[in-house]
Enzyme design. Sequence first.
Site, PDB file in Angstrom:
ATOM      1  CE1 TYR A  19      -3.667   2.445   0.649  1.00 38.84           C
ATOM      2  CE2 TYR A  19      -2.763   2.846   2.836  1.00 38.84           C
ATOM      3  CZ  TYR A  19      -3.669   3.152   1.837  1.00 38.84           C
ATOM      4  OH  TYR A  19      -4.573   4.163   2.031  1.00 38.84           O
ATOM      5  CE1 TYR A 173      -5.619  -3.832   7.971  1.00 38.13           C
ATOM      6  CE2 TYR A 173      -6.627  -1.653   8.046  1.00 38.13           C
ATOM      7  CZ  TYR A 173      -5.546  -2.477   8.245  1.00 38.13           C
ATOM      8  OH  TYR A 173      -4.388  -1.958   8.736  1.00 38.13           O
ATOM      9  CG  HIS A 174     -10.691   0.052   7.466  1.00 35.74           C
ATOM     10  ND1 HIS A 174     -10.992  -0.641   6.321  1.00 35.74           N
ATOM     11  CD2 HIS A 174      -9.621   0.818   7.191  1.00 35.74           C
ATOM     12  CE1 HIS A 174     -10.141  -0.281   5.371  1.00 35.74           C
ATOM     13  NE2 HIS A 174      -9.303   0.590   5.868  1.00 35.74           N
ATOM     14  CE  LYS A 538      -9.171  11.660  14.058  1.00 40.87           C
ATOM     15  NZ  LYS A 538      -7.738  11.538  14.385  1.00 40.87           N
ATOM     16  CG  ASP A 542      -6.546  11.074  10.990  1.00 38.73           C
ATOM     17  OD1 ASP A 542      -6.891  10.000  10.473  1.00 38.73           O
ATOM     18  OD2 ASP A 542      -6.153  11.190  12.153  1.00 38.73           O
ATOM     19  CG  HIS A 544      -7.490   6.423  10.893  1.00 38.95           C
ATOM     20  ND1 HIS A 544      -7.186   7.154   9.775  1.00 38.95           N
ATOM     21  CD2 HIS A 544      -7.535   5.130  10.509  1.00 38.95           C
ATOM     22  CE1 HIS A 544      -7.039   6.322   8.750  1.00 38.95           C
ATOM     23  NE2 HIS A 544      -7.249   5.089   9.164  1.00 38.95           N
TER      24      HIS A 544
END
Lengths: 662, 332
Positions: A19, A173-174, A538, A542, A544
């Site tokens: 990636y 995945y996440h 945040k 981003d 996350h």
Amino acid sequence: MPNNPKLEQTDRPWMIRTYSGHSSAQASNALYRSNLASGQTGLSVAFDLPTQTGYDSDHALARGEVGKVGVPICHIDDMATLFDQIPLDRMNTSMTINATAAWLLALYTAAAERQGVSPDQLQGTTQNDIIKEYLSRGTYVFPPEASIRMTSDVVAYTVAEIPKWNPINICSYHLQEAGATPVQEIAFAMANAVAVLDAVRARDDVPEETLGRVFGRISFFLNAGIRFVEETCKCRAMTALWGELGRERYGIDDARMLRFRYGVQVNSLGLSEAQPENNIVRIALEALGVTLSRDARTRSLQLPAWNEALGLPRPWDQQLSLRTQQILAYETDLLEYPDLFEGSHVVEALTEELLSDARGELQKVLEMGGAVSAVENAYMKQALVESHTLRIQAIERGEQSVVGVNRFEETADSPLTADGDASILKVDDSAEREQVERLLAFRSGRNDDEAKAALQGVEDCLKNGDNIMPASIRAAHAGVTTGEWADTLRRVFGEYRAPTGVGSARGTLASEGTEAVRTRVDALSETLGRRPKILVGKPGLDGHSNGAEQIAVKARDVGMEVVYDGIRLTPEEIVQSARDEGVHVVGLSILSGSHSVLVRDVLERLTKEGLGDVPVIVGGIIPDDDAAALRAAGVARIYTPKDFDLTRIMGDLVDIVGEAAR
Amino acid sequence: MSGHGSGRVERLLEGLAAGDRTAISEALNLVDDRRSEQRQAALELLDGLATRPLPHAPYRVGITGAPGAGKSSLLNALVEKLRASDAGIGIIAVDPSSQRSGGALLGDRMRLSGGARESGVFLRSMAARDRLGGLADATQAGATVLSSVFEWVFIETVGIGQSECEVAQLVDTLVFVAQPGAGDTLQFMKAGILELPDIFVVNKADTGPAAERTRGELESTLGLTASPEPGDWRPPVLLASAQDRQGIDTLLDALAEHRDQGLKSGRLEARRQSGEQAFAVDSLARRYGEYGLERIGGAQAVAQRLAAPGPRSIFAVVLELGREIERAVKPG
């Protein structure tokens, strides 16, 4: 067979990718070509956050983010540069793109057409999985219904026009990165796939007889954690459940269409910042977990770099990940045998257990109206926040071992990290400026009338329900930019803000440490005259949010009042909120590498508002040099992935607020 | 730390008069502060606000409803509309506190969209603290601070029974947000709170028949419980969709109508008075119990004292009455 269990012909290895992408289309193109030259067999494109969330590089929200976590792609020339000298009729390209997937696929198709390659020759994958963006990754833009409509537009279009394309890669995945247990990972991913398939089935332009082909084009993107035996069984359970869904819910009986096809990026959550070289071993074992069982083997594999928790990996770090895969595929005898677990009671039993629990959880989500409802009512998000809280707590209490972190912590000096910040890649600050210059030049060089007309075409099809892909491909050729395309959609669909899931998340169990901090918080409340109030936010693009959410829940659990405003805030919004809410401390979380620009911006604005005495703490992937600079600029504390002990962080907060109040 | 005493209060009063956001925030912190010297300053501030003529006529609206009904997004849509006409807006959003830790997660709601965050809108979240399902102690005083600056003051609470009663006393119009789906209405009827709201809104009208059905249920239930005298307000049941920005104008019209009718009939004035009385009586009863309250002559005496002219806020009157109770119950 008893005498020779080997396969007659050794299996072909999975697709080997890394990636990657950073700085600019040109720099990323050079990286791709060198990776291909060293034996990588496919490409996996990382886009920067402005591209993922539909902003041009010169937009206010893009400041500090351009080229940071991936490559900026604003228009067709960027895309053409990215694949310069890479023949797209022979390449298999995976693109990690979601909210703006239709647009990036349009740019890719247009760039291929420029190379003389027709859409039906293209091979690859658009991630295009919006539900996990709401749950974990945070690069959503539009409301769920509009997003699912676009997803299904891409599915319907590619099945007809780009038949070798995987239009969606359902990501569990996440979910694991956000704390999902294996059962949650299986069930939520399947619920997510059902939401997409149901939407496609309901379309007028997808005839019933092509549903099998649609089903067959849906692929998955899984995570693989360090408990690799369980992970092997998870892959087997998903293979079984996917087959069940296809047969029972969608009436598909063609075995080829029912095959569970998935790619993997192994776990980043479990990679440690302490003794980072240990990650090399973790990554190899995790890779083994998803390749060991032939019947449930991954189709493609991406391994993270060992030093990911420290910062951006250098070419050498990526090479090590690539070599790990190559050793597994070409050096070991893994690919010479049929499924190793045939007849294993243990593996069968574990698989069956996961399968049956996952069926139950899936049923629960479907009964509440499916994945979209379970996003809107925050059920799934809340479940993930809770699982993650339990995981962190188990590490904090030493119930879950992480070698080098909470066990066997003593270490000799590592020659690998002796050079400090030279052991990670730094994106040149000039990358953003140069990208903006190229964008301005592109805009002034294009035919504005053509671009405007093409954009109108996109808007028209949004309003009258036509498939968005053909108009988007025309817009790509006409020189429309990423920001313009997304702005048009924002205008028509509106912007969405997903539930954070923290409001009603059950918190941590009482522990001695927590109780002690709670007592101190009560005492501090007396001094302050009210409970300590913290703003957790945040800044930047981003998404996350897992770390910020854990801090928010923990702060509540020790008795603080927490204002959690979620993701994608501008520094201006954060400072305004800090002032209006009358907070005692501001906590910022940034993982995209844009911390230097954004944190300074917040500090300056606080001072300007007369809030210079409100302490600021920062959490994120922050290299030592940057941390020192930020401390010098006035940041009270900086936390990086090695600071896993949330209770200690809460103790620090009490100190910081107490000092500031004195 | 800022200084104490009247110099600070004067500065805050000036800041509030000028609409200075830092002053608003500091004033809200002050009225939330439990330290005794700060409470004294807070009372001075509130007295100052009680005696100062305002250049505008503030209007308070309560927004309540079950979790997930879409209160915040509806409020967001209302704010957007009101901002178009340049109205100043203050919002207090009350969230429950954890009973175990005393902490709270606030602001976990639909955020005010970009435009609404500009200078014209002020949002303060408050934790309900030890008041299970009720308002924060500082809500009443906070609303007084915001009313001195903004024409519109919204108070958003999670509706789980108790808070409806308290917020109804504090606002001029109470809006109840319901979401489509069976069950809700029955529960609210049981809780006996269906008579409190002045306007009902069934949100998520985009769900079509489900919303219509809930509206029908609410209307027929209201028809059973309330048989209005001529001239009385009959709570309308409206349909809205915050997501599609549908029905927001109708809701604003209903708010305006309730306000006009209240002004004309004198109901608004009476409601504000009885709201203040109820607040004073509740505060005293919570602190000193019914027994303490009786020592000074009960709710009636409280009402009389509040009605007496004087440059004091209700908060000062409550404090004064509290001292009298303390003296009355002290042995010897």
